[in-house]
Scaffold this motif. Structure first.
Motif, PDB file in Angstrom:
ATOM      1  N   PHE A  18      -1.107  -5.356  -4.638  1.00 16.68           N
ATOM      2  CA  PHE A  18      -1.741  -4.277  -5.422  1.00 16.68           C
ATOM      3  C   PHE A  18      -1.189  -3.268  -6.870  1.00 16.68           C
ATOM      4  O   PHE A  18      -1.226  -2.469  -7.366  1.00 16.68           O
ATOM      5  CB  PHE A  18      -0.621  -2.987  -4.419  1.00 16.68           C
ATOM      6  N   VAL A  22       2.696   0.081  -8.648  1.00 18.54           N
ATOM      7  CA  VAL A  22       2.788   1.150  -7.524  1.00 18.54           C
ATOM      8  C   VAL A  22       4.125   1.851  -7.361  1.00 18.54           C
ATOM      9  O   VAL A  22       4.371   3.057  -7.274  1.00 18.54           O
ATOM     10  CB  VAL A  22       1.722   0.781  -6.299  1.00 18.54           C
ATOM     11  N   ASN A 118      -8.298   1.166   6.046  1.00 18.62           N
ATOM     12  CA  ASN A 118      -7.046   2.672   5.258  1.00 18.62           C
ATOM     13  C   ASN A 118      -5.900   1.307   5.940  1.00 18.62           C
ATOM     14  O   ASN A 118      -5.629   1.352   7.557  1.00 18.62           O
ATOM     15  CB  ASN A 118      -6.780   3.502   5.567  1.00 18.62           C
ATOM     16  N   TYR A 121       1.551   2.651   4.297  1.00 25.84           N
ATOM     17  CA  TYR A 121       2.296   1.544   3.284  1.00 25.84           C
ATOM     18  C   TYR A 121       3.896   2.791   3.829  1.00 25.84           C
ATOM     19  O   TYR A 121       4.059   3.420   3.510  1.00 25.84           O
ATOM     20  CB  TYR A 121       2.612   0.640   2.131  1.00 25.84           C
ATOM     21  N   LEU A 164       2.810   6.009   1.719  1.00 20.31           N
ATOM     22  CA  LEU A 164       1.207   5.826   1.370  1.00 20.31           C
ATOM     23  C   LEU A 164       0.096   5.152   2.160  1.00 20.31           C
ATOM     24  O   LEU A 164       0.894   4.884   2.761  1.00 20.31           O
ATOM     25  CB  LEU A 164       1.443   4.564  -0.103  1.00 20.31           C
ATOM     26  N   GLN A 165      -1.491   5.451   1.041  1.00 20.19           N
ATOM     27  CA  GLN A 165      -2.166   4.740   2.608  1.00 20.19           C
ATOM     28  C   GLN A 165      -2.998   4.882   1.563  1.00 20.19           C
ATOM     29  O   GLN A 165      -3.927   5.098   0.430  1.00 20.19           O
ATOM     30  CB  GLN A 165      -2.832   6.119   3.164  1.00 20.19           C
ATOM     31  N   PHE A 166      -3.530   2.666   1.977  1.00 19.18           N
ATOM     32  CA  PHE A 166      -4.184   2.425   0.721  1.00 19.18           C
ATOM     33  C   PHE A 166      -5.964   2.117   1.377  1.00 19.18           C
ATOM     34  O   PHE A 166      -5.578   2.360   2.658  1.00 19.18           O
ATOM     35  CB  PHE A 166      -3.504   0.928   0.304  1.00 19.18           C
ATOM     36  N   ASN A 167      -6.236   2.001   0.682  1.00 18.55           N
ATOM     37  CA  ASN A 167      -8.194   1.816   1.353  1.00 18.55           C
ATOM     38  C   ASN A 167      -8.368   0.115   0.322  1.00 18.55           C
ATOM     39  O   ASN A 167      -7.795  -0.095  -0.745  1.00 18.55           O
ATOM     40  CB  ASN A 167      -9.050   2.286   0.144  1.00 18.55           C
ATOM     41  N   PRO A 171      -8.747  -1.392  -3.301  1.00 18.00           N
ATOM     42  CA  PRO A 171      -6.900  -1.633  -3.483  1.00 18.00           C
ATOM     43  C   PRO A 171      -5.858  -0.350  -4.552  1.00 18.00           C
ATOM     44  O   PRO A 171      -5.194   0.122  -4.334  1.00 18.00           O
ATOM     45  CB  PRO A 171      -6.291  -2.619  -3.649  1.00 18.00           C
ATOM     46  N   ASN A 173      -7.050   2.232  -5.670  1.00 20.99           N
ATOM     47  CA  ASN A 173      -7.377   3.541  -4.375  1.00 20.99           C
ATOM     48  C   ASN A 173      -6.004   4.265  -3.647  1.00 20.99           C
ATOM     49  O   ASN A 173      -6.578   3.630  -2.751  1.00 20.99           O
ATOM     50  CB  ASN A 173      -9.096   3.745  -3.901  1.00 20.99           C
ATOM     51  N   TYR A 174      -5.239   4.359  -3.872  1.00 20.46           N
ATOM     52  CA  TYR A 174      -4.683   5.068  -2.759  1.00 20.46           C
ATOM     53  C   TYR A 174      -3.880   6.331  -3.030  1.00 20.46           C
ATOM     54  O   TYR A 174      -4.091   6.756  -3.682  1.00 20.46           O
ATOM     55  CB  TYR A 174      -2.382   4.127  -2.598  1.00 20.46           C
ATOM     56  N   ASN A 175      -3.190   6.761  -2.068  1.00 22.70           N
ATOM     57  CA  ASN A 175      -3.039   7.994  -1.851  1.00 22.70           C
ATOM     58  C   ASN A 175      -1.652   8.165  -1.659  1.00 22.70           C
ATOM     59  O   ASN A 175      -1.331   7.563  -0.585  1.00 22.70           O
ATOM     60  CB  ASN A 175      -3.458   9.304  -0.419  1.00 22.70           C
TER      61      ASN A 175
END
Length: 339
Positions: A18, A22, A118, A121, A164-167, A171, A173-175
Protein backbone atom coordinates in the motif's frame (compact mmCIF):
# COMPACT_ATOMS: atom_id res chain seq x y z
CA UNK A 1 -11.22 -11.18 21.16
CA UNK A 2 -9.44 -14.03 19.43
CA UNK A 3 -6.03 -13.30 17.96
CA UNK A 4 -7.18 -14.97 14.73
CA UNK A 5 -9.50 -12.02 14.03
CA UNK A 6 -6.49 -9.73 13.80
CA UNK A 7 -3.23 -10.91 12.30
CA UNK A 8 -0.06 -8.90 12.60
CA UNK A 9 1.36 -7.94 9.21
CA UNK A 10 5.03 -7.44 8.46
CA UNK A 11 5.76 -3.72 8.21
CA UNK A 12 7.64 -3.98 4.92
CA UNK A 13 4.97 -6.24 3.42
CA UNK A 14 2.31 -3.62 4.16
CA UNK A 15 4.45 -0.85 2.65
CA UNK A 16 5.10 -2.89 -0.50
CA UNK A 17 1.36 -3.47 -0.85
CA UNK A 18 0.00 0.00 0.00
CA UNK A 19 3.05 2.34 0.32
CA UNK A 20 4.64 3.98 3.36
CA UNK A 21 2.61 7.10 2.66
CA UNK A 22 -0.38 5.44 4.36
CA UNK A 23 1.64 5.01 7.58
CA UNK A 24 2.95 8.58 7.60
CA UNK A 25 -0.26 10.35 6.58
CA UNK A 26 -2.36 8.63 9.24
CA UNK A 27 0.04 9.08 12.15
CA UNK A 28 -2.02 11.25 14.53
CA UNK A 29 -0.84 14.85 14.83
CA UNK A 30 -0.48 15.65 18.53
CA UNK A 31 -0.37 18.60 20.90
CA UNK A 32 1.88 18.39 23.94
CA UNK A 33 2.54 20.89 26.71
CA UNK A 34 5.90 22.48 27.51
CA UNK A 35 4.75 22.48 31.15
CA UNK A 36 4.88 18.68 31.19
CA UNK A 37 8.12 18.17 33.09
CA UNK A 38 9.77 16.50 36.05
CA UNK A 39 9.40 17.93 39.55
CA UNK A 40 11.64 20.95 39.87
CA UNK A 41 13.92 21.60 42.86
CA UNK A 42 12.20 24.90 43.64
CA UNK A 43 13.69 25.03 47.14
CA UNK A 44 17.13 25.18 45.57
CA UNK A 45 16.07 28.06 43.33
CA UNK A 46 14.49 29.99 46.21
CA UNK A 47 17.54 29.46 48.40
CA UNK A 48 19.76 30.59 45.51
CA UNK A 49 17.92 33.91 45.21
CA UNK A 50 17.98 34.52 48.97
CA UNK A 51 21.66 33.67 49.22
CA UNK A 52 22.57 35.77 46.19
CA UNK A 53 20.59 38.73 47.53
CA UNK A 54 22.20 38.35 50.95
CA UNK A 55 25.64 38.17 49.36
CA UNK A 56 25.13 41.44 47.48
CA UNK A 57 23.92 43.13 50.66
CA UNK A 58 26.96 41.79 52.55
CA UNK A 59 29.37 43.04 49.88
CA UNK A 60 27.77 46.50 49.85
CA UNK A 61 27.86 46.84 53.66
CA UNK A 62 31.39 45.41 53.91
CA UNK A 63 32.72 47.95 51.43
CA UNK A 64 30.73 50.82 52.97
CA UNK A 65 31.97 50.15 56.53
CA UNK A 66 35.52 49.25 55.49
CA UNK A 67 35.24 45.59 56.56
CA UNK A 68 36.52 44.48 53.15
CA UNK A 69 39.79 46.43 53.59
CA UNK A 70 40.44 45.35 57.18
CA UNK A 71 39.53 41.67 56.86
CA UNK A 72 40.31 41.13 53.19
CA UNK A 73 41.01 37.38 53.45
CA UNK A 74 37.83 36.71 55.42
CA UNK A 75 35.85 38.93 53.04
CA UNK A 76 37.09 37.02 49.99
CA UNK A 77 36.58 33.64 51.70
CA UNK A 78 32.93 34.45 52.46
CA UNK A 79 32.32 35.48 48.84
CA UNK A 80 33.99 32.33 47.48
CA UNK A 81 32.05 30.01 49.81
CA UNK A 82 28.75 31.74 49.01
CA UNK A 83 29.52 31.58 45.28
CA UNK A 84 30.25 27.83 45.48
CA UNK A 85 27.01 27.18 47.38
CA UNK A 86 25.13 29.31 44.81
CA UNK A 87 26.64 27.28 41.98
CA UNK A 88 25.57 24.01 43.61
CA UNK A 89 22.03 25.31 44.18
CA UNK A 90 21.53 26.55 40.63
CA UNK A 91 23.05 23.36 39.21
CA UNK A 92 20.66 21.27 41.29
CA UNK A 93 17.72 23.32 40.01
CA UNK A 94 18.79 23.18 36.35
CA UNK A 95 19.34 19.44 36.60
CA UNK A 96 15.77 19.01 37.84
CA UNK A 97 14.36 21.22 35.06
CA UNK A 98 13.67 18.34 32.67
CA UNK A 99 11.00 18.74 30.00
CA UNK A 100 9.00 15.69 28.95
CA UNK A 101 8.41 15.52 25.21
CA UNK A 102 7.52 13.03 22.46
CA UNK A 103 10.59 11.36 20.93
CA UNK A 104 9.30 9.11 18.16
CA UNK A 105 6.33 7.05 17.06
CA UNK A 106 6.44 3.26 16.75
CA UNK A 107 3.85 1.40 14.72
CA UNK A 108 2.45 -2.10 14.27
CA UNK A 109 0.15 -3.15 11.42
CA UNK A 110 -2.72 -5.62 11.85
CA UNK A 111 -5.00 -7.09 9.19
CA UNK A 112 -8.59 -7.94 10.02
CA UNK A 113 -11.47 -9.58 8.21
CA UNK A 114 -12.42 -9.18 4.56
CA UNK A 115 -15.80 -8.17 3.22
CA UNK A 116 -15.89 -8.76 -0.51
CA UNK A 117 -13.10 -6.66 -2.02
CA UNK A 118 -12.67 -4.69 1.19
CA UNK A 119 -10.24 -5.53 3.99
CA UNK A 120 -9.85 -3.90 7.39
CA UNK A 121 -6.54 -2.78 8.85
CA UNK A 122 -5.48 -1.32 12.17
CA UNK A 123 -2.41 0.89 12.43
CA UNK A 124 -1.44 0.74 16.07
CA UNK A 125 0.72 3.78 16.80
CA UNK A 126 2.83 4.03 19.94
CA UNK A 127 3.88 7.65 20.60
CA UNK A 128 6.95 7.46 22.84
CA UNK A 129 7.70 10.14 25.44
CA UNK A 130 11.03 10.89 27.07
CA UNK A 131 9.54 10.06 30.46
CA UNK A 132 6.59 10.41 32.80
CA UNK A 133 6.29 12.34 36.07
CA UNK A 134 4.00 11.04 38.81
CA UNK A 135 2.31 13.96 40.63
CA UNK A 136 3.37 12.50 43.99
CA UNK A 137 7.07 13.42 44.38
CA UNK A 138 7.95 10.42 46.51
CA UNK A 139 6.11 7.92 44.30
CA UNK A 140 7.70 9.54 41.27
CA UNK A 141 11.13 8.54 42.60
CA UNK A 142 9.90 4.99 43.26
CA UNK A 143 8.35 4.81 39.78
CA UNK A 144 11.68 5.84 38.26
CA UNK A 145 13.36 2.97 40.14
CA UNK A 146 10.69 0.60 38.84
CA UNK A 147 11.32 1.75 35.27
CA UNK A 148 15.05 1.28 35.71
CA UNK A 149 14.84 -2.22 37.19
CA UNK A 150 11.83 -3.73 35.37
CA UNK A 151 11.35 -1.82 32.12
CA UNK A 152 15.01 -1.26 31.16
CA UNK A 153 14.10 2.28 30.10
CA UNK A 154 12.59 5.48 31.51
CA UNK A 155 10.56 6.21 28.37
CA UNK A 156 6.76 6.23 28.48
CA UNK A 157 4.89 4.37 25.74
CA UNK A 158 1.32 5.28 24.80
CA UNK A 159 -1.07 3.89 22.19
CA UNK A 160 -3.44 5.26 19.55
CA UNK A 161 -5.21 2.86 17.19
CA UNK A 162 -6.24 4.03 13.72
CA UNK A 163 -8.71 1.84 11.82
CA UNK A 164 -8.84 1.79 8.00
CA UNK A 165 -10.70 0.01 5.22
CA UNK A 166 -8.98 -0.75 1.91
CA UNK A 167 -10.45 -1.72 -1.45
CA UNK A 168 -8.15 -4.41 -2.86
CA UNK A 169 -9.13 -3.63 -6.45
CA UNK A 170 -7.88 -0.09 -5.92
CA UNK A 171 -5.22 -0.07 -3.14
CA UNK A 172 -4.95 3.71 -3.22
CA UNK A 173 -8.64 3.97 -2.41
CA UNK A 174 -9.01 3.58 1.33
CA UNK A 175 -11.10 5.10 4.10
CA UNK A 176 -9.99 6.09 7.57
CA UNK A 177 -12.71 4.79 9.87
CA UNK A 178 -11.55 6.43 13.09
CA UNK A 179 -9.39 6.53 16.20
CA UNK A 180 -9.37 4.58 19.45
CA UNK A 181 -7.40 5.65 22.54
CA UNK A 182 -7.58 6.26 26.27
CA UNK A 183 -9.76 9.34 26.57
CA UNK A 184 -8.82 11.68 29.40
CA UNK A 185 -11.22 14.57 28.80
CA UNK A 186 -11.73 16.81 31.83
CA UNK A 187 -9.09 15.10 34.00
CA UNK A 188 -6.84 17.71 35.67
CA UNK A 189 -3.32 17.42 34.32
CA UNK A 190 -1.79 16.53 37.70
CA UNK A 191 -4.63 14.42 39.06
CA UNK A 192 -3.38 11.21 40.69
CA UNK A 193 -6.69 9.48 39.90
CA UNK A 194 -6.31 8.10 36.38
CA UNK A 195 -8.74 5.74 34.64
CA UNK A 196 -6.82 3.67 32.11
CA UNK A 197 -9.97 1.81 31.08
CA UNK A 198 -11.34 4.93 29.43
CA UNK A 199 -10.91 3.85 25.80
CA UNK A 200 -13.22 5.61 23.37
CA UNK A 201 -13.76 5.52 19.61
CA UNK A 202 -13.91 8.66 17.49
CA UNK A 203 -14.81 8.78 13.78
CA UNK A 204 -12.29 10.23 11.36
CA UNK A 205 -14.31 13.48 11.09
CA UNK A 206 -13.36 14.28 14.70
CA UNK A 207 -9.86 15.22 13.52
CA UNK A 208 -11.04 17.69 10.87
CA UNK A 209 -10.38 21.44 11.04
CA UNK A 210 -7.06 20.92 12.89
CA UNK A 211 -8.74 19.30 15.88
CA UNK A 212 -5.50 17.59 16.88
CA UNK A 213 -5.17 14.90 19.55
CA UNK A 214 -3.78 16.52 22.72
CA UNK A 215 -2.09 15.19 25.84
CA UNK A 216 -4.71 15.08 28.59
CA UNK A 217 -2.62 14.50 31.72
CA UNK A 218 0.72 13.40 33.23
CA UNK A 219 -0.09 9.75 32.39
CA UNK A 220 -0.19 10.77 28.73
CA UNK A 221 -3.77 9.88 28.03
CA UNK A 222 -5.40 11.86 25.23
CA UNK A 223 -8.19 14.28 24.50
CA UNK A 224 -8.97 16.62 21.60
CA UNK A 225 -7.87 20.16 20.95
CA UNK A 226 -11.52 21.24 21.04
CA UNK A 227 -11.77 19.71 24.53
CA UNK A 228 -8.89 21.90 25.65
CA UNK A 229 -10.58 25.02 24.36
CA UNK A 230 -13.50 24.22 26.68
CA UNK A 231 -11.12 23.69 29.62
CA UNK A 232 -9.75 27.18 30.20
CA UNK A 233 -7.57 26.26 33.18
CA UNK A 234 -5.80 23.41 31.42
CA UNK A 235 -5.46 25.23 28.09
CA UNK A 236 -3.78 28.30 29.58
CA UNK A 237 -2.01 26.81 32.60
CA UNK A 238 -0.11 24.37 30.41
CA UNK A 239 0.55 26.68 27.46
CA UNK A 240 2.45 26.82 25.20
CA UNK A 241 1.11 23.74 23.43
CA UNK A 242 3.44 22.36 20.76
CA UNK A 243 2.26 20.65 17.57
CA UNK A 244 4.01 17.31 17.03
CA UNK A 245 3.89 15.97 13.49
CA UNK A 246 5.42 12.68 12.39
CA UNK A 247 7.42 11.80 9.31
CA UNK A 248 9.57 8.97 7.97
CA UNK A 249 12.46 9.95 10.24
CA UNK A 250 10.57 9.44 13.52
CA UNK A 251 8.05 6.71 12.63
CA UNK A 252 9.55 3.25 13.20
CA UNK A 253 8.23 -0.32 13.06
CA UNK A 254 7.89 -2.02 16.44
CA UNK A 255 9.50 -5.46 16.37
CA UNK A 256 9.16 -8.46 18.66
CA UNK A 257 12.84 -8.24 19.57
CA UNK A 258 12.44 -4.64 20.68
CA UNK A 259 9.36 -5.55 22.70
CA UNK A 260 11.35 -8.18 24.57
CA UNK A 261 14.10 -5.68 25.34
CA UNK A 262 11.52 -3.31 26.84
CA UNK A 263 9.77 -6.02 28.91
CA UNK A 264 6.58 -5.25 27.01
CA UNK A 265 4.40 -7.69 28.97
CA UNK A 266 5.06 -5.76 32.20
CA UNK A 267 3.94 -2.45 30.72
CA UNK A 268 0.25 -3.26 30.55
CA UNK A 269 -0.14 -2.50 26.85
CA UNK A 270 -2.51 -4.68 24.82
CA UNK A 271 -1.11 -4.81 21.29
CA UNK A 272 -3.94 -6.69 19.57
CA UNK A 273 -6.54 -4.22 18.16
CA UNK A 274 -9.50 -3.82 20.45
CA UNK A 275 -12.33 -3.11 17.99
CA UNK A 276 -13.98 -5.10 15.17
CA UNK A 277 -15.01 -2.44 12.64
CA UNK A 278 -16.63 -5.07 10.42
CA UNK A 279 -19.30 -5.65 13.06
CA UNK A 280 -22.44 -3.50 13.62
CA UNK A 281 -22.22 -0.87 16.37
CA UNK A 282 -18.52 -1.62 16.91
CA UNK A 283 -17.93 1.99 17.98
CA UNK A 284 -19.85 1.42 21.22
CA UNK A 285 -17.53 -1.41 22.29
CA UNK A 286 -15.96 -0.85 25.69
CA UNK A 287 -12.52 -2.14 26.54
CA UNK A 288 -11.35 -3.00 30.04
CA UNK A 289 -7.93 -4.55 30.48
CA UNK A 290 -6.82 -6.45 33.58
CA UNK A 291 -3.30 -5.29 32.66
CA UNK A 292 -4.24 -1.62 32.53
CA UNK A 293 -2.62 -0.69 35.85
CA UNK A 294 0.17 -3.28 35.72
CA UNK A 295 3.02 -0.82 36.31
CA UNK A 296 1.32 1.03 39.15
CA UNK A 297 0.25 -2.25 40.74
CA UNK A 298 3.85 -3.48 40.65
CA UNK A 299 4.95 -0.26 42.33
CA UNK A 300 2.24 -0.41 45.00
CA UNK A 301 3.02 -4.08 45.70
CA UNK A 302 6.69 -3.18 46.16
CA UNK A 303 5.76 -0.31 48.49
CA UNK A 304 3.60 -2.65 50.57
CA UNK A 305 6.35 -5.28 50.78
CA UNK A 306 9.21 -2.89 51.56
CA UNK A 307 7.69 0.12 53.35
CA UNK A 308 4.45 -1.29 54.68
CA UNK A 309 0.72 -1.38 54.04
CA UNK A 310 -1.43 1.74 54.42
CA UNK A 311 1.68 3.92 54.89
CA UNK A 312 1.18 7.49 53.71
CA UNK A 313 3.84 8.38 51.15
CA UNK A 314 4.00 11.96 49.95
CA UNK A 315 7.41 13.49 50.68
CA UNK A 316 10.91 12.30 49.87
CA UNK A 317 11.68 11.88 53.57
CA UNK A 318 8.96 9.19 53.69
CA UNK A 319 10.98 6.90 51.41
CA UNK A 320 14.59 8.03 51.84
CA UNK A 321 15.69 5.21 54.14
CA UNK A 322 13.91 2.57 52.06
CA UNK A 323 15.36 3.35 48.61
CA UNK A 324 18.12 0.73 48.56
CA UNK A 325 15.78 -1.95 49.89
CA UNK A 326 13.10 -0.94 47.35
CA UNK A 327 15.61 -1.17 44.51
CA UNK A 328 16.85 -4.57 45.72
CA UNK A 329 13.27 -5.88 45.87
CA UNK A 330 12.63 -4.79 42.26
CA UNK A 331 15.92 -6.33 41.12
CA UNK A 332 14.90 -9.67 42.65
CA UNK A 333 11.46 -9.34 41.07
CA UNK A 334 13.02 -8.70 37.68
CA UNK A 335 15.15 -11.84 37.97
CA UNK A 336 11.98 -13.85 38.59
CA UNK A 337 10.37 -12.53 35.40
CA UNK A 338 13.51 -13.27 33.39
CA UNK A 339 13.57 -16.85 34.63
Amino acid sequence: MSNSEWNKVDFQTFIDKFSKKVIVENAPIMLYSKKDKEHEALNSLITFFFLTGGLFIFISLAIFFGFAEIFTILFVAIIVIAAVVDAVLIFNYLRSHVLIRPLENWVEVYEGQMQGDNVFYCLSYYPVFSGKCHPNKAKNVLYKLLQEELFNSSIDITQIEVYLQFNLTDPENYNVIGYYFQYGEGVPFKSVKINRNSWKFFPMEQASHENFIAIANWDHQYEWRNDLELDYDKLHSYAPWIIQKWDESNIKPLTKIFKNELNWDLRGIESIPKLKPWEPNFETTSFDSFKAFKDLQLMNDAIEKVIGKDIKIEKLKDIKKHLLEFKAYLRDLNSQYII
